[in-house]
Design a protein around this motif. Structure first.
Motif, mmCIF file in Angstrom:
data_model
loop_
_atom_site.group_PDB
_atom_site.id
_atom_site.type_symbol
_atom_site.label_atom_id
_atom_site.label_comp_id
_atom_site.label_asym_id
_atom_site.label_seq_id
_atom_site.Cartn_x
_atom_site.Cartn_y
_atom_site.Cartn_z
ATOM 1 N N ARG B 42 21.745 -3.711 -5.006
ATOM 2 C CA ARG B 42 21.727 -3.391 -6.440
ATOM 3 C C ARG B 42 21.735 -4.686 -7.257
ATOM 4 N N GLN B 43 22.489 -5.696 -6.766
ATOM 5 C CA GLN B 43 22.561 -6.989 -7.451
ATOM 6 C C GLN B 43 21.179 -7.643 -7.506
ATOM 7 N N ILE B 44 20.393 -7.430 -6.441
ATOM 8 C CA ILE B 44 19.098 -8.112 -6.338
ATOM 9 C C ILE B 44 18.054 -7.443 -7.218
ATOM 10 N N ALA B 45 18.101 -6.105 -7.259
ATOM 11 C CA ALA B 45 17.117 -5.391 -8.070
ATOM 12 C C ALA B 45 17.833 -4.415 -9.002
ATOM 13 N N VAL B 51 17.408 1.356 -4.418
ATOM 14 C CA VAL B 51 17.402 -0.013 -3.889
ATOM 15 C C VAL B 51 17.355 -0.045 -2.376
ATOM 16 N N ILE B 52 17.463 1.111 -1.715
ATOM 17 C CA ILE B 52 17.353 1.143 -0.256
ATOM 18 C C ILE B 52 16.085 1.906 0.094
ATOM 19 N N TYR B 53 15.205 1.246 0.877
ATOM 20 C CA TYR B 53 13.939 1.877 1.246
ATOM 21 C C TYR B 53 14.217 3.082 2.120
ATOM 22 N N GLN B 54 13.625 4.250 1.741
ATOM 23 C CA GLN B 54 14.021 5.459 2.461
ATOM 24 C C GLN B 54 12.884 6.298 3.021
ATOM 25 N N ARG B 55 11.603 5.871 2.780
ATOM 26 C CA ARG B 55 10.513 6.752 3.208
ATOM 27 C C ARG B 55 10.528 6.940 4.729
ATOM 28 N N ASN B 56 10.795 5.864 5.454
ATOM 29 C CA ASN B 56 10.971 5.961 6.907
ATOM 30 C C ASN B 56 12.255 5.224 7.285
ATOM 31 N N GLY B 210 6.247 -3.904 7.516
ATOM 32 C CA GLY B 210 5.566 -4.340 6.299
ATOM 33 C C GLY B 210 5.638 -3.282 5.214
ATOM 34 N N GLU B 211 5.909 -2.050 5.611
ATOM 35 C CA GLU B 211 5.941 -0.923 4.665
ATOM 36 C C GLU B 211 6.879 -1.166 3.491
ATOM 37 N N PRO B 212 8.165 -1.455 3.735
ATOM 38 C CA PRO B 212 9.049 -1.730 2.581
ATOM 39 C C PRO B 212 8.567 -2.917 1.759
ATOM 40 N N ILE B 213 7.976 -3.918 2.408
ATOM 41 C CA ILE B 213 7.518 -5.093 1.672
ATOM 42 C C ILE B 213 6.405 -4.701 0.701
ATOM 43 N N ILE B 214 5.442 -3.933 1.219
ATOM 44 C CA ILE B 214 4.312 -3.553 0.370
ATOM 45 C C ILE B 214 4.763 -2.611 -0.739
ATOM 46 N N ALA B 215 5.620 -1.657 -0.369
ATOM 47 C CA ALA B 215 6.166 -0.777 -1.404
ATOM 48 C C ALA B 215 6.894 -1.604 -2.453
ATOM 49 N N ILE B 217 6.338 -4.755 -3.291
ATOM 50 C CA ILE B 217 5.392 -5.501 -4.127
ATOM 51 C C ILE B 217 4.759 -4.572 -5.161
ATOM 52 N N VAL B 218 4.343 -3.389 -4.702
ATOM 53 C CA VAL B 218 3.676 -2.435 -5.588
ATOM 54 C C VAL B 218 4.604 -2.011 -6.730
ATOM 55 N N ASN B 219 5.873 -1.740 -6.397
ATOM 56 C CA ASN B 219 6.802 -1.235 -7.414
ATOM 57 C C ASN B 219 7.629 -2.329 -8.070
ATOM 58 N N GLY B 220 7.384 -3.580 -7.701
ATOM 59 C CA GLY B 220 8.206 -4.655 -8.249
ATOM 60 C C GLY B 220 9.663 -4.528 -7.840
ATOM 61 N N ASN B 221 9.904 -4.098 -6.596
ATOM 62 C CA ASN B 221 11.276 -3.885 -6.129
ATOM 63 C C ASN B 221 11.645 -4.966 -5.101
ATOM 64 N N THR B 222 12.336 -5.991 -5.550
ATOM 65 C CA THR B 222 12.682 -7.121 -4.683
ATOM 66 C C THR B 222 13.568 -6.700 -3.517
#
Lengths: 314, 250
Positions: B42-45, B51-56, B210-215, B217-222
């Protein structure tokens, strides 16, 4: 017996070996000698088919070498080369046991044979069996190389400048060793070298090669007595020939036995099996004209004077 | 060589493997811990909805990522070592320059371009990613296998042939053992590079880290980006240190 009949090898346009004929009898140590690029190594390597000959035929015990399977042929022929080619990732014992393993000997028989060979070549099995090649001196490595070549007790041994990379003292020791082995084992050996002194010392017969052809062949004595041309003469060391010939003759051949002569107490002594060259050197060194000849136990058995030494060969 | 002889006598102890095992523990620990670290991320974004990637699940992504890299590396090893062996035989020597060139081309070709080109043929997902990784990972393996095989003392090979070893015996008993250290170093480079490169596969829908990374980048979610990057880094360190351990035994 190895027979080469009108054998040639052509690399591209170059005739590396040009129609040579040569017969090596059973138990003979035949030395091919010549300058580098004269085709002596190529000739050697055609015998075990590391190089295929382009023309003519090569027979072993009357059979065309092409009628053998390459690998079967090579496992029957011992092969030792200049830089040993020992496998750096295998112990000494494993290196020596290579050909017996290829021939599917029983492991117990291989162990016995490896131990036997190490003893034959003066390598203590307890010390050397598990050493790696990198831990050996040049001379030890070459002994292992020779042991490996002898492992399956082949009738024929091919040696390509095996002692060429060794220091003079080690080289001389190994030459003596080879002569000792050969007097016991009586293999048919083809030995390649560019060192005429080595050839004179080891050979039953010397074959001088130049530009892919045989220039002259004969016993060391015959070559020294009558070199066929200037090239052979220069290989033999030109004016040094007298000393080389003296190096081949034993004191025993020229000495006066005790009955006909009386040794003087003050004369230096020379061994009966030493060469005339050594005897001459002793005379030069001690400024004397006669030597006392002693046998292996140091007992006087005759005398050798400068006059005896200079006599023409009987 | 001496070390090899000694290590054969030593009982293989788990203790030697503590470095790779520590990285593995760190990786698994991180996979399990991320869902509990919401406050940290949460501090980072601070402005993102989640703030936690959850799709997979991260564990699925790690396993999938490793599987893709594993399959690609296996194919690259077989093809790369095979090609290098082929062109160092007397009958294949004519192809040596060709194979060396093809392998370096594979390296100069950006993996993204390979992905873009293979999508029309193989569709989206895992397969084109594997193709790209195979091509990309081939060079270090081919190059090192060539260097390793060509670096063997010519006298050793001459002796091996002269003693009557067959081509296969020379290859398996002499050439491979002597070139192994160099070959394994090539495989290590290849696998490590591909662990990082596999992430790009997620641009065409492969399930990798790479999935969370690309997501992200797309959503601006560090926070997403950081989670993916962290796990890829740990995975790479874990595999690389395992290779380091293995190559010490060679």
């Amino acid at each position: 017996m190895i027979e080469l009949q009108e054998v040639s090898k052509v690399f591209g346009r170059e005739r590396a070996v040009d129609g040579i004929s040569l017969t090596v009898a059973n138990g003979e140590l035949c030395v091919l000698v010549g300058t580098s690029g004269c085709g002596k190594s190529t000739t050697l390597r055609m015998i075990n088919r590391l190089i295929e000959h382009s023309a003519g035929q090569i027979l072993i015990d009357g059979r065309q070498i092409r009628s053998f399977n390459e690998q079967v042929l090579r496992r029957r022929i011992g092969y030792a080369i200049q830089n040993t080619g020992l496998f750096p990732h295998w112990s000494v014992a494993r290196n020596i046991g290579l050909v017996p393993r290829l021939l599917k000997w029983m492991p117990a028989r291989i162990d016995v044979r490896v131990t036997e060979l190490m003893e034959l070549l003066g390598l203590d099995p307890a010390v050397f069996a598990e050493k790696m090649p990198a831990q050996l001196s040049g001379g030890q490595a070459q002994r292992v190389g020779v042991a490996r070549a002898l492992a399956a007790d082949p009738d024929i041994l091919l040696m390509d400048e095996p002692f060429g990379a060794l220091d003079p003292i080690t080289r001389e020791t190994l030459q003596d060793e080879l002569l000792r082995l050969q007097s016991r084992l009586r293999k048919t050996i083809v030995f390649v070298t560019h060192d005429m002194d080595e050839a004179l010392k080891l050979a039953d017969r010397i074959v001088v090669m130049s530009q892919g052809r045989i220039v002259q062949q004969g016993t060391p004595q015959a070559l020294l007595r009558e070199p066929a041309n200037g090239f052979v003469e220069s290989l033999l060391g030109g004016a040094d020939r007298g000393l080389k010939q003296a190096g081949l003759t034993r004191v025993a051949a020229r000495m006066q036995p005790l009955g006909t002569s009386r040794p003087s107490r003050s004369d230096p002594s020379v061994g009966i099996d030493d060469s005339l060259r050594l005897a001459l050197s002793l005379m030069l060194w001690h400024h004397c004209e006669s030597l006392t000849v002693v046998d292996g136990t140091g007992r006087p058995v005759g005398t050798l004077s400068l006059h005896d030494l200079l006599k023409a060969a009987p | 060589m001496k070390r090899l002889a000694e290590s054969m006598w030593q009982r293989p102890s788990l203790w030697e493997w503590w470095v790779p095992l520590a990285w593995l523990a760190a990786l698994l620990g991180m996979v399990l811990a991320i869902p509990w670290l919401e406050d940290v991320f949460r501090q980072i974004a601070p402005n993102s909805r989640s703030v936690i990637y959850q799709r997979n699940a991260f564990l699925t992504l790690v396993v999938n990522h490793m599987a893709i890299v594993g399959v690609a590396s296996l194919v690259a090893i077989i093809a790369g070592v095979g090609a290098a062996v082929m062109v160092t035989r007397s009958w294949g020597r004519d192809f040596l320059p060709l194979v060396a060139q093809l392998a370096s081309m594979g390296q100069t070709f950006p993996p993204v371009a390979v992905l873009a080109l293979s999508v029309p043929m193989l569709g989206f997902g895992t397969e084109p990613t594997i193709v790209a990784l195979v091509l990309y990972g081939l060079l270090p393996i081919v190059r090192n296998t060539l260097v390793g095989l060509q670096g063997i003392d010519a006298d050793v090979l001459e002796a091996a042939r002269g003693m009557g070893m067959s081509g296969g015996q020379v290859l398996w008993q002499v050439e491979f053992p002597l070139a192994l250290t160099v070959i394994v170093a090539g495989i290590r480079t290849s696998v490590t590079i591909n662990i990082a490169t596999a992430a790009i596969g997620s641009t065409i829908g492969a399930k990798t880290l790479g999935e969370p990374i690309i997501a992200g980048i797309v959503n601006g979610n560090t926070a997403y980006i950081l989670q993916g990057a962290l796990l890829i880094a740990l995975l790479a360190l874990c595999v690389d240190s395992a290779f380091e351990r293995v190559s010490r035994h060679l």
